[in-house]
Design an enzyme around this catalytic site. Structure first.
Site, PDB file in Angstrom:
ATOM      1  N   VAL A 127       0.836  -1.204   0.000  1.00 30.46           N
ATOM      2  CA  VAL A 127       0.000   0.000   0.000  1.00 30.46           C
ATOM      3  C   VAL A 127       0.869   1.251   0.000  1.00 30.46           C
ATOM      4  O   VAL A 127       0.596   2.215  -0.729  1.00 30.46           O
ATOM      5  CB  VAL A 127      -0.959  -0.009   1.204  1.00 30.46           C
ATOM      6  N   ALA A 130       2.333   1.684  -3.433  1.00 29.53           N
ATOM      7  CA  ALA A 130       1.355   2.236  -4.360  1.00 29.53           C
ATOM      8  C   ALA A 130       1.179   3.735  -4.149  1.00 29.53           C
ATOM      9  O   ALA A 130       1.068   4.504  -5.113  1.00 29.53           O
ATOM     10  CB  ALA A 130       0.011   1.516  -4.197  1.00 29.53           C
ATOM     11  N   TYR A 131       1.172   4.163  -2.887  1.00 26.50           N
ATOM     12  CA  TYR A 131       1.049   5.592  -2.575  1.00 26.50           C
ATOM     13  C   TYR A 131       2.203   6.383  -3.175  1.00 26.50           C
ATOM     14  O   TYR A 131       1.999   7.398  -3.857  1.00 26.50           O
ATOM     15  CB  TYR A 131       1.010   5.783  -1.059  1.00 26.50           C
ATOM     16  N   VAL A 132       3.426   5.922  -2.943  1.00 28.10           N
ATOM     17  CA  VAL A 132       4.600   6.634  -3.456  1.00 28.10           C
ATOM     18  C   VAL A 132       4.583   6.678  -4.976  1.00 28.10           C
ATOM     19  O   VAL A 132       4.819   7.725  -5.593  1.00 28.10           O
ATOM     20  CB  VAL A 132       5.895   5.967  -2.941  1.00 28.10           C
ATOM     21  N   LYS A 135       1.829   9.073  -6.284  1.00 26.41           N
ATOM     22  CA  LYS A 135       2.241  10.473  -6.156  1.00 26.41           C
ATOM     23  C   LYS A 135       3.271  10.832  -7.231  1.00 26.41           C
ATOM     24  O   LYS A 135       3.209  11.905  -7.843  1.00 26.41           O
ATOM     25  CB  LYS A 135       2.825  10.719  -4.767  1.00 26.41           C
TER      26      LYS A 135
END
Length: 223
Positions: A127, A130-132, A135
Site C-alpha cells: 500500500v 502504491a502511494y509513493v 504520487k
C-alpha cells in the site's frame, strides 16, 4: 481570488481554507460527502459536492470555471487500500489538471510528498509502495503541462498535527524531516499569493520544518 481546493475537508485543506478566507480570498472546497459541508463553511469556504473518483472532466471543469487557481490536496488517506492510491492520489490529480486546462484556469498547486522521485524502497509495504508511485506519476504528469498550466509541486515531509511554528525549510531538495500541517497550509497560501504566471510556476519544492520564517523561505526558494 477564487481558489478551488480538491480534498476540501482534509486536514491541510481546512487549514488552508481558513487562511485564504481570513485574507479575503474566496476558497471553494470540493468534497465528496455532503455531511462535510458545515465544517467547510465554518472554515470560510464554499462547499461543492463532487466525487473525484466518479466525475467526468467536463463535470469537474464546471466546478473549476472562473477560478483563479486550483489546489490538489486530496488523498485516499490512511486505512485505504492500494487501489484508491491510484484512483485518488494519481487519477484525481490528473483529472483536476485536465479540468483546469479545459476551464482555462492556469494556476495549479499540487500537494505531493517528499522523496517520491526515488520511488518506493525495495520490500516496501504494497500500500505504501502504491502511494509513493501514485504520487510520483501524478507529479510526472503535471510536469508535462507547462504550456497550459502554471504548476507548482509542493512536497512536504512527514506530516504532523502539532501547532505550526511558521518556520520551515523550503527548496528544490532538502533533507527529509517532518513538518506541521499548519505550516504546509501557510506555505501553500504564500505560493498562491504570487501572481498567476509567477516565479513559482514550474517549481518542485520540498518542505520540512526549519528555522526560516515562511515568507522569507518562500522568497528564498523562488529567487
Amino acid at each position: 481570488m477564487r481558489i478551488v481546493i480538491a480534498g476540501g475537508h482534509g486536514k491541510i485543506a481546512l487549514r488552508l481554507e481558513r487562511l485564504l478566507a481570513a485574507r479575503g480570498d474566496a476558497p471553494v472546497a470540493l468534497i465528496r460527502d455532503p455531511a462535510q459541508a458545515d465544517d467547510v463553511r465554518a472554515a470560510g469556504a464554499e462547499p461543492v459536492v463532487i466525487d473525484l473518483e466518479k466525475a467526468t472532466v467536463t463535470e469537474l471543469s464546471e466546478k473549476v470555471m472562473d477560478a483563479d487557481a486550483v489546489v490538489f490536496a486530496a488523498g485516499a488517506g490512511p486505512g485505504s487500500g492500494a487501489e484508491r492510491k491510484w484512483t485518488v492520489d494519481r487519477d484525481g490529480a490528473v483529472l483536476l489538471a485536465d479540468a483546469a486546462s479545459l476551464a482555462g484556469t492556469r494556476r495549479y498547486v499540487l500537494v505531493s510528498a517528499i522523496g517520491v522521485d526515488d520511488g518506493p524502497a525495495p520490500g516496501s509495504d504494497p500500500v505504501w509502495a502504491a502511494y509513493v508511485q501514485a504520487k510520483k506519476e501524478a507529479d510526472d504528469d503535471l510536469r508535462t503541462r507547462g504550456e497550459v498550466l502554471d504548476w507548482t509541486i509542493l512536497r512536504p515531509g512527514r506530516l504532523t498535527d502539532e501547532p505550526g511554528t511558521g518556520l520551515v525549510r523550503l527548496g528544490p531538495s532538502v533533507p527529509k524531516d517532518e513538518v506541521t500541517r499548519d505550516d504546509v497550509a501557510a506555505v501553500i497560501a504564500a505560493l498562491l499569493a504570487e501572481p498567476a504566471s509567477s516565479r513559482s510556476a514550474g517549481r518542485v519544492l520540498d518542505l520540512v520544518g526549519g528555522e526560516t520564517p515562511i515568507a522569507e523561505a518562500v522568497e528564498g526558494a523562488l529567487s
